[in-house]
Design an enzyme around this catalytic site. Structure first.
Site, mmCIF file in Angstrom:
data_model
loop_
_atom_site.group_PDB
_atom_site.id
_atom_site.type_symbol
_atom_site.label_atom_id
_atom_site.label_comp_id
_atom_site.label_asym_id
_atom_site.label_seq_id
_atom_site.Cartn_x
_atom_site.Cartn_y
_atom_site.Cartn_z
ATOM 1 C CG ASN A 47 -45.072 -21.010 66.591
ATOM 2 O OD1 ASN A 47 -46.207 -21.250 67.013
ATOM 3 N ND2 ASN A 47 -44.769 -19.877 66.007
ATOM 4 C CB ILE A 48 -41.881 -22.847 72.000
ATOM 5 C CG1 ILE A 48 -43.067 -23.805 72.165
ATOM 6 C CG2 ILE A 48 -41.500 -22.212 73.340
ATOM 7 C CD1 ILE A 48 -42.754 -25.059 72.984
ATOM 8 C CD GLU A 49 -42.048 -16.608 67.650
ATOM 9 O OE1 GLU A 49 -42.158 -15.486 68.196
ATOM 10 O OE2 GLU A 49 -42.393 -16.848 66.466
ATOM 11 C CB CYS A 58 -41.012 -25.235 63.756
ATOM 12 S SG CYS A 58 -40.064 -24.083 62.777
ATOM 13 C CD GLU A 60 -44.213 -27.342 61.250
ATOM 14 O OE1 GLU A 60 -43.808 -26.680 62.227
ATOM 15 O OE2 GLU A 60 -44.440 -26.828 60.138
ATOM 16 C CB CYS A 89 -39.117 -24.148 58.071
ATOM 17 S SG CYS A 89 -38.505 -25.171 59.420
ATOM 18 C CB CYS A 92 -40.307 -28.676 60.121
ATOM 19 S SG CYS A 92 -40.240 -27.639 61.599
HETATM 20 N N1 THU Z 1 -42.786 -21.806 62.198
HETATM 21 C C1 THU Z 1 -43.269 -23.039 62.545
HETATM 22 O O1 THU Z 1 -43.677 -23.259 63.683
HETATM 23 N N2 THU Z 1 -43.278 -23.995 61.576
HETATM 24 C C2 THU Z 1 -42.782 -23.824 60.336
HETATM 25 O O2 THU Z 1 -42.602 -24.799 59.631
HETATM 26 C C3 THU Z 1 -42.511 -22.471 59.833
HETATM 27 C C4 THU Z 1 -42.283 -21.459 60.883
HETATM 28 C C5 THU Z 1 -42.737 -20.777 63.239
HETATM 29 C C6 THU Z 1 -41.343 -20.378 63.638
HETATM 30 C C7 THU Z 1 -41.577 -18.994 64.190
HETATM 31 O O3 THU Z 1 -41.993 -19.126 65.529
HETATM 32 C C8 THU Z 1 -42.737 -18.461 63.376
HETATM 33 O O4 THU Z 1 -43.351 -19.599 62.776
HETATM 34 C C9 THU Z 1 -42.338 -17.482 62.285
HETATM 35 O O5 THU Z 1 -41.294 -17.986 61.516
#
Ligand code: THU
Length: 134
Positions: A47-49, A58, A60, A89, A92
């Site tokens: 995940n890259i915020e 996310c 995935e 989520c 994804c």
């Molecule tokens: N996140 C994912 O990378 N995959 C998911 O399917 C659920 C959520 C990440 C998004 C965000 O960076 C962090 O988890 C918290 O929601």
């Protein structure tokens, strides 16, 4: 999908290891994904915020987009690693469903304990797929 135990373990290992590259300074929820193509290649993602929160993506989807952008479209499994074995989520799931509802989804926590090991069609029943557009 019949994954060998060796392949399953390798996929889980890759998802766990790649978590260290997660860029998640806002949620502090690091996610790692490892996607297996039918041809046996593995693409990882994290995940890259972003400071503009909705711009984040996310793990995935990063793995899938990396693979698709290199010409891959056939996927047999994805392993997803988080602290606590959290579930993928909805966005994804939908992106995965574009390519295969049979893809095996393996969810593990940071100790490698498997929380779920099931085909995507169980996580996203009655999915909207490319077949709906023909
Ligand atoms: N996140 C994912 O990378 N995959 C998911 O399917 C659920 C959520 C990440 C998004 C965000 O960076 C962090 O988890 C918290 O929601």
């Amino acid at each position: 999908m019949d994954l060998t135990q060796k392949t399953r373990s390798e996929l889980i290992e890759r998802a766990l290891n790649t978590r260290s590259f997660s860029y998640s300074p806002y949620s502090h929820y690091a996610v790692g994904a490892a996607l297996l193509t039918e041809s046996g290649k593995i693409y990882t993602g994290v995940n890259i915020e972003n400071s503009a929160y909705p711009t984040s993506i996310c793990a995935e989807r990063v793995a899938i987009f990396k693979a698709v952008s290199e010409g891959e479209r056939s996927f047999s499994a994805i392993a997803i690693a988080t602290d606590n074995g959290g579930s993928p989520c909805g966005s994804c799931r939908q992106v995965m469903a574009e390519f295969s509802l049979q893809m095996q989804v393996i969810i593990v926590d940071d100790s490698g304990r498997v929380h779920l090991d099931a085909p995507l069609e169980e996580l996203l029943p009655h999915a909207f797929t490319p077949d709906d557009l023909v």
